[in-house]
Design an enzyme around this catalytic site. Structure first.
Site, PDB file in Angstrom:
ATOM      1  N   ARG A 278      -4.755  15.747 -25.031  1.00  0.00           N
ATOM      2  CA  ARG A 278      -4.512  16.033 -23.048  1.00  0.00           C
ATOM      3  C   ARG A 278      -5.840  16.613 -22.624  1.00  0.00           C
ATOM      4  O   ARG A 278      -6.165  16.634 -21.804  1.00  0.00           O
ATOM      5  CB  ARG A 278      -3.902  17.387 -23.781  1.00  0.00           C
ATOM      6  CG  ARG A 278      -2.137  16.996 -23.698  1.00  0.00           C
ATOM      7  CD  ARG A 278      -1.228  17.773 -23.702  1.00  0.00           C
ATOM      8  NE  ARG A 278      -0.169  18.326 -24.893  1.00  0.00           N
ATOM      9  CZ  ARG A 278       0.221  19.614 -26.068  1.00  0.00           C
ATOM     10  NH1 ARG A 278       0.419  19.864 -25.600  1.00  0.00           N
ATOM     11  NH2 ARG A 278       0.450  19.157 -26.086  1.00  0.00           N
ATOM     12  N   GLY A 279      -6.933  16.669 -24.229  1.00  0.00           N
ATOM     13  CA  GLY A 279      -8.085  17.157 -23.612  1.00  0.00           C
ATOM     14  C   GLY A 279      -8.791  16.356 -23.153  1.00  0.00           C
ATOM     15  O   GLY A 279      -9.958  17.199 -22.120  1.00  0.00           O
TER      16      GLY A 279
ATOM     17  N   GLU B  21     -13.569  10.271 -23.354  1.00  0.00           N
ATOM     18  CA  GLU B  21     -12.543  11.408 -24.110  1.00  0.00           C
ATOM     19  C   GLU B  21     -13.159  12.941 -24.506  1.00  0.00           C
ATOM     20  O   GLU B  21     -14.598  12.655 -23.390  1.00  0.00           O
ATOM     21  CB  GLU B  21     -13.049  11.075 -25.579  1.00  0.00           C
ATOM     22  CG  GLU B  21     -13.043  11.497 -27.178  1.00  0.00           C
ATOM     23  CD  GLU B  21     -11.029  11.930 -27.429  1.00  0.00           C
ATOM     24  OE1 GLU B  21     -10.209  12.666 -26.840  1.00  0.00           O
ATOM     25  OE2 GLU B  21     -10.642  12.117 -28.193  1.00  0.00           O
ATOM     26  N   ASP B  22     -12.667  13.643 -24.347  1.00  0.00           N
ATOM     27  CA  ASP B  22     -13.593  15.232 -24.473  1.00  0.00           C
ATOM     28  C   ASP B  22     -14.035  15.154 -24.887  1.00  0.00           C
ATOM     29  O   ASP B  22     -15.259  15.445 -25.032  1.00  0.00           O
ATOM     30  CB  ASP B  22     -12.059  15.961 -25.155  1.00  0.00           C
ATOM     31  CG  ASP B  22     -11.257  16.557 -25.712  1.00  0.00           C
ATOM     32  OD1 ASP B  22     -11.425  15.375 -26.515  1.00  0.00           O
ATOM     33  OD2 ASP B  22     -10.310  17.188 -26.355  1.00  0.00           O
TER      34      ASP B  22
ATOM     35  N   ASP C 154     -16.038  13.798 -32.490  1.00  0.00           N
ATOM     36  CA  ASP C 154     -15.852  14.712 -33.304  1.00  0.00           C
ATOM     37  C   ASP C 154     -15.983  13.691 -35.063  1.00  0.00           C
ATOM     38  O   ASP C 154     -17.865  13.012 -34.956  1.00  0.00           O
ATOM     39  CB  ASP C 154     -15.318  15.750 -33.422  1.00  0.00           C
ATOM     40  CG  ASP C 154     -15.496  16.399 -34.218  1.00  0.00           C
ATOM     41  OD1 ASP C 154     -16.584  17.483 -34.734  1.00  0.00           O
ATOM     42  OD2 ASP C 154     -14.275  16.788 -35.424  1.00  0.00           O
TER      43      ASP C 154
ATOM     44  N   LYS D  45     -20.220  16.143 -30.782  1.00  0.00           N
ATOM     45  CA  LYS D  45     -21.451  16.313 -31.885  1.00  0.00           C
ATOM     46  C   LYS D  45     -21.068  15.060 -32.622  1.00  0.00           C
ATOM     47  O   LYS D  45     -20.939  15.485 -34.179  1.00  0.00           O
ATOM     48  CB  LYS D  45     -19.333  17.224 -32.737  1.00  0.00           C
ATOM     49  CG  LYS D  45     -19.503  18.406 -31.669  1.00  0.00           C
ATOM     50  CD  LYS D  45     -18.397  19.503 -32.469  1.00  0.00           C
ATOM     51  CE  LYS D  45     -17.330  19.986 -31.839  1.00  0.00           C
ATOM     52  NZ  LYS D  45     -15.965  20.472 -32.580  1.00  0.00           N
TER      53      LYS D  45
ATOM     54  N   VAL E 204     -14.939  24.676 -29.564  1.00  0.00           N
ATOM     55  CA  VAL E 204     -15.635  24.358 -28.372  1.00  0.00           C
ATOM     56  C   VAL E 204     -13.957  24.741 -27.598  1.00  0.00           C
ATOM     57  O   VAL E 204     -12.608  24.434 -28.219  1.00  0.00           O
ATOM     58  CB  VAL E 204     -16.507  24.136 -27.439  1.00  0.00           C
ATOM     59  CG1 VAL E 204     -17.523  24.125 -28.665  1.00  0.00           C
ATOM     60  CG2 VAL E 204     -16.163  22.789 -27.719  1.00  0.00           C
TER      61      VAL E 204
ATOM     62  N   ASP F 130      -8.614  23.313 -25.954  1.00  0.00           N
ATOM     63  CA  ASP F 130      -7.754  24.165 -26.480  1.00  0.00           C
ATOM     64  C   ASP F 130      -8.156  24.163 -27.783  1.00  0.00           C
ATOM     65  O   ASP F 130      -8.688  23.437 -28.602  1.00  0.00           O
ATOM     66  CB  ASP F 130      -6.267  23.748 -26.287  1.00  0.00           C
ATOM     67  CG  ASP F 130      -6.377  22.818 -27.590  1.00  0.00           C
ATOM     68  OD1 ASP F 130      -6.568  21.726 -27.588  1.00  0.00           O
ATOM     69  OD2 ASP F 130      -4.844  22.873 -28.435  1.00  0.00           O
TER      70      ASP F 130
HETATM   71  P1  IMP Z   1     -12.467  13.345 -34.282  1.00  0.00           P
HETATM   72  O1  IMP Z   1     -11.298  12.533 -34.680  1.00  0.00           O
HETATM   73  O2  IMP Z   1     -12.736  13.981 -35.153  1.00  0.00           O
HETATM   74  O3  IMP Z   1     -13.815  12.158 -33.662  1.00  0.00           O
HETATM   75  O4  IMP Z   1     -11.906  13.976 -33.021  1.00  0.00           O
HETATM   76  C1  IMP Z   1     -11.437  13.897 -31.741  1.00  0.00           C
HETATM   77  C2  IMP Z   1     -10.058  15.274 -31.238  1.00  0.00           C
HETATM   78  O5  IMP Z   1     -10.374  16.577 -32.092  1.00  0.00           O
HETATM   79  C3  IMP Z   1     -10.982  15.202 -29.726  1.00  0.00           C
HETATM   80  O6  IMP Z   1     -10.077  14.209 -29.371  1.00  0.00           O
HETATM   81  C4  IMP Z   1     -10.888  16.857 -30.259  1.00  0.00           C
HETATM   82  O7  IMP Z   1      -9.643  16.671 -29.040  1.00  0.00           O
HETATM   83  C5  IMP Z   1     -10.338  17.271 -31.212  1.00  0.00           C
HETATM   84  N1  IMP Z   1     -11.909  18.191 -30.764  1.00  0.00           N
HETATM   85  C6  IMP Z   1     -12.795  18.028 -31.594  1.00  0.00           C
HETATM   86  N2  IMP Z   1     -13.742  18.886 -31.969  1.00  0.00           N
HETATM   87  C7  IMP Z   1     -12.937  19.986 -30.835  1.00  0.00           C
HETATM   88  C8  IMP Z   1     -13.447  21.052 -30.508  1.00  0.00           C
HETATM   89  O8  IMP Z   1     -13.987  21.367 -30.810  1.00  0.00           O
HETATM   90  N3  IMP Z   1     -12.494  21.979 -29.720  1.00  0.00           N
HETATM   91  C9  IMP Z   1     -11.379  21.193 -29.616  1.00  0.00           C
HETATM   92  N4  IMP Z   1     -10.634  20.706 -30.206  1.00  0.00           N
HETATM   93  C10 IMP Z   1     -11.970  19.424 -30.604  1.00  0.00           C
HETATM   94 MG    MG Z   2      -7.974  14.968 -28.300  1.00  0.00          MG
END
Ligand code: IMP
Ligand code: MG
Length: 183
Positions: free
Chosen positions: A45-46, A101-102, A105, A133, A155, A161
């Site tokens: 949803r981000g 994508e928001d 990470d 990040k 964040v 969220d």
């Molecule tokens: P990844 O799979 O670790 O790259 O994570 C990506 C997802 O984690 C993003 O779509 C976000 O929804 C969530 N996410 C990563 N960092 C944050 C944060 O700082 N705040 C909230 N959601 C996060």
């Molecule tokens: Mg997400």
């Protein structure tokens, strides 16, 4: 729900986000200027606030679709295992697509989504993230358009969220725990 109290420190203002979204949209419009239609795919949803602002700045014919992957739940840590909870509605074979994508990470979510969508043979695929990040990356992902690179902080705001809260902040802030018990 038992959460430790936290405060939100300002990180990126609504004004800075708006200016950056406008610039990103100009770059994306230039990249896809010859498209017959760009399918913009938001990750729920981000990305819902970001995609809403972004598509209104795009000077292109667009279609909007959504994909939902499993999230962190109540946790602040990536589960690393990504499942598709809701697939896109449209066919993307031979189409121009932009994945929105928001945050990138660890990279696991986008890595999985990019593999899934490219297996459906789109003509062209680009990826746009609002926040990156880089220090947290565990798998490499090819991101074509990035809003802001940020340090390793959790964040919230502008659609993003913490345990389903704070999505409605108009800016982006960093969560800081105060150590007091939750009300
Ligand atoms: P990844 O799979 O670790 O790259 O994570 C990506 C997802 O984690 C993003 O779509 C976000 O929804 C969530 N996410 C990563 N960092 C944050 C944060 O700082 N705040 C909230 N959601 C996060
Ligand atoms: Mg997400």
């Amino acid at each position: 729900m038992d959460h430790t109290n936290y405060v939100i420190d300002n990180m990126i203002s609504a004004k800075s986000i708006a200016a950056r979204v406008e610039a990103l949209a100009a770059d994306i419009s230039a990249e896809f200027k010859d498209t017959d239609k760009l399918v913009v795919i938001g990750l729920l949803r981000g990305s819902f606030v970001f995609i809403a602002d972004l598509v209104r700045e795009l000077d292109l014919p667009v279609e909007v679709d959504f994909l939902e992957t499993s999230s962190y739940g109540e946790s602040m840590e990536s589960s690393r295992e990504v499942r598709i909870l809701k697939d896109i509605r449209g066919e993307i074979e031979g189409r121009d697509i932009l994945v929105v994508e928001d945050i990138v990470d660890t990279g696991h979510t986008l890595h999985h989504v990019i593999n899934l969508l490219s297996s459906r043979k789109p003509k062209r695929m680009s990826v746009c993230v609002l926040l990156d990040k880089p220090s947290r990356r565990e798998v490499a992902v090819d991101v074509n358009f990035t809003g802001f690179e940020i340090e390793d902080k959790f964040v919230v705001g502008y659609g993003i969220d913490y345990a389903q809260r704070n999505r409605n902040l108009d800016h982006i802030g960093a969560v800081r725990f105060t150590g007091e018990a939750a009300q």
